[in-house]
Design a protein around this motif. Structure first.
Motif, mmCIF file in Angstrom:
data_model
loop_
_atom_site.group_PDB
_atom_site.id
_atom_site.type_symbol
_atom_site.label_atom_id
_atom_site.label_comp_id
_atom_site.label_asym_id
_atom_site.label_seq_id
_atom_site.Cartn_x
_atom_site.Cartn_y
_atom_site.Cartn_z
ATOM 1 N N GLY A 58 1.009 -0.835 0.164
ATOM 2 C CA GLY A 58 -0.137 0.065 0.317
ATOM 3 C C GLY A 58 0.846 1.108 -0.547
ATOM 4 O O GLY A 58 0.519 2.467 0.484
ATOM 5 N N SER A 59 2.320 1.294 -0.405
ATOM 6 C CA SER A 59 2.695 2.249 -0.425
ATOM 7 C C SER A 59 2.127 3.550 -1.705
ATOM 8 O O SER A 59 2.303 4.819 -1.265
ATOM 9 N N LYS A 60 1.639 2.633 -2.437
ATOM 10 C CA LYS A 60 0.848 3.523 -3.377
ATOM 11 C C LYS A 60 0.392 4.634 -2.649
ATOM 12 O O LYS A 60 -0.113 6.757 -2.711
ATOM 13 N N PRO A 65 4.987 5.609 -3.451
ATOM 14 C CA PRO A 65 4.831 4.259 -4.138
ATOM 15 C C PRO A 65 6.180 3.898 -4.345
ATOM 16 O O PRO A 65 7.273 4.712 -4.203
ATOM 17 N N THR A 66 6.663 2.880 -4.027
ATOM 18 C CA THR A 66 8.293 2.063 -4.441
ATOM 19 C C THR A 66 8.478 1.298 -5.179
ATOM 20 O O THR A 66 7.331 0.178 -5.439
ATOM 21 N N ALA A 67 9.231 1.257 -5.873
ATOM 22 C CA ALA A 67 9.693 0.473 -7.406
ATOM 23 C C ALA A 67 10.230 -0.169 -7.026
ATOM 24 O O ALA A 67 11.653 -0.216 -6.689
ATOM 25 N N ASN A 68 9.905 -2.044 -6.890
ATOM 26 C CA ASN A 68 10.670 -2.624 -6.173
ATOM 27 C C ASN A 68 11.022 -3.258 -7.991
ATOM 28 O O ASN A 68 11.100 -3.872 -9.113
ATOM 29 N N PHE A 69 12.647 -3.643 -7.115
ATOM 30 C CA PHE A 69 13.705 -4.577 -8.361
ATOM 31 C C PHE A 69 13.006 -5.557 -7.939
ATOM 32 O O PHE A 69 12.837 -6.873 -6.912
ATOM 33 N N VAL A 117 15.225 -4.559 -1.971
ATOM 34 C CA VAL A 117 15.022 -3.109 -2.582
ATOM 35 C C VAL A 117 14.337 -2.337 -3.225
ATOM 36 O O VAL A 117 13.642 -2.419 -4.263
ATOM 37 N N GLU A 118 14.123 -1.110 -2.831
ATOM 38 C CA GLU A 118 12.927 -0.317 -3.034
ATOM 39 C C GLU A 118 12.781 1.364 -3.452
ATOM 40 O O GLU A 118 13.231 1.389 -2.362
ATOM 41 N N THR A 119 12.537 1.435 -4.340
ATOM 42 C CA THR A 119 13.060 2.900 -4.780
ATOM 43 C C THR A 119 12.119 4.101 -5.163
ATOM 44 O O THR A 119 10.794 3.394 -5.507
HETATM 45 MG MG MG Z 1 6.712 -0.880 -3.787
#
Ligand code: MG
Ligand code: ADP
Length: 189
Positions: A58-60, A65-69, A117-119
């Motif tokens: 639910g980061s968004k 929001p976190t872009a996950n690798f 790892v989330e950006t």
């Molecule tokens: Mg994320």
């Protein structure tokens, strides 16, 4: 201070593959590395990989929001890199380079046995970019992972992290990494 030019030019990985490297060791001449905290020893750290679906934390919805690798990219990180919050530069595909905050944390999906790892890119995107190649350079460390008593406390800590990242990245020594050749993918990538 032009030592980074000695760093081998990264090749362009195919979607889904990882390309990660730390240059701190060469830059510091290899001396006294053992004394550096694990958060700093590997920095700056260059990494490129595909953005995958996360775990619906639910980061968004929190506005962060976190872009996950992918797991494969995360596993290519140095095993002793500290968990916690970092700042740096990020670029989606061939797009502009933006400031970012990044979390290296224990992944609840794998019962905290693996890292994630989330950006969070400090930029408003028109749409999601799952499947795109995210290139990042991790520049500095902000703080260790923490547990928060409330959602409000978590959000305000992240907002402070974002402000700290913005301030740090405006320093000349950090700004120059924004222009690094690493962010210029060859045509067609
Ligand atoms: Mg994320
Ligand atoms: P997930 O659990 O799938 O990672 P998130 O709620 O963390 O979902 O949202 C992450 C996705 O949101 C990213 O993969 C990306 O496609 C999109 N996104 C949009 N804006 C941003 C941004 N500023 N930073 C990071 N990801 C963003």
């Amino acid at each position: 201070m032009d030592r980074e030019q000695e760093r081998p030019a990264p090749s362009s990985p195919a979607a889904g593959s990882a390309l990660c490297e730390g240059v701190a060791a060469e830059r510091r001449g290899g001396a006294g590395l053992a004394a550096l905290p694990c958060a700093m020893r590997h920095l700056p750290y260059f990494c490129r990989g595909e953005v995958v679906k996360g775990f619906g934390r639910g980061s968004k919805e929190l506005g962060i929001p976190t872009a996950n690798f992918s797991e494969q990219v995360v596993e290519s990180f140095p095993p002793d890199i500290s968990t916690g919050i970092y700042y740096g530069w990020a670029c989606v595909g061939n797009g502009d380079v933006h400031k970012m905050v990044l979390s290296i944390g224990w992944n609840p999906f794998y019962r905290n046995t693996k890292k994630s790892v989330e950006t969070h890119i400090i930029h408003t995107f028109k749409e999601d970019f799952y499947g795109e190649i995210l290139s990042i350079v991790i520049v500095g460390y902000i703080r260790p992972e923490k547990n928060f008593d409330s959602l409000e406390a978590l959000i305000s800590a992240i907002q402070e992290d974002i402000e700290e990242a913005k301030r740090q990245l405006d320093l000349a020594e950090h700004l120059k990494l924004k222009e690094d050749n690493f962010f210029h993918l060859p045509e067609g990538k």
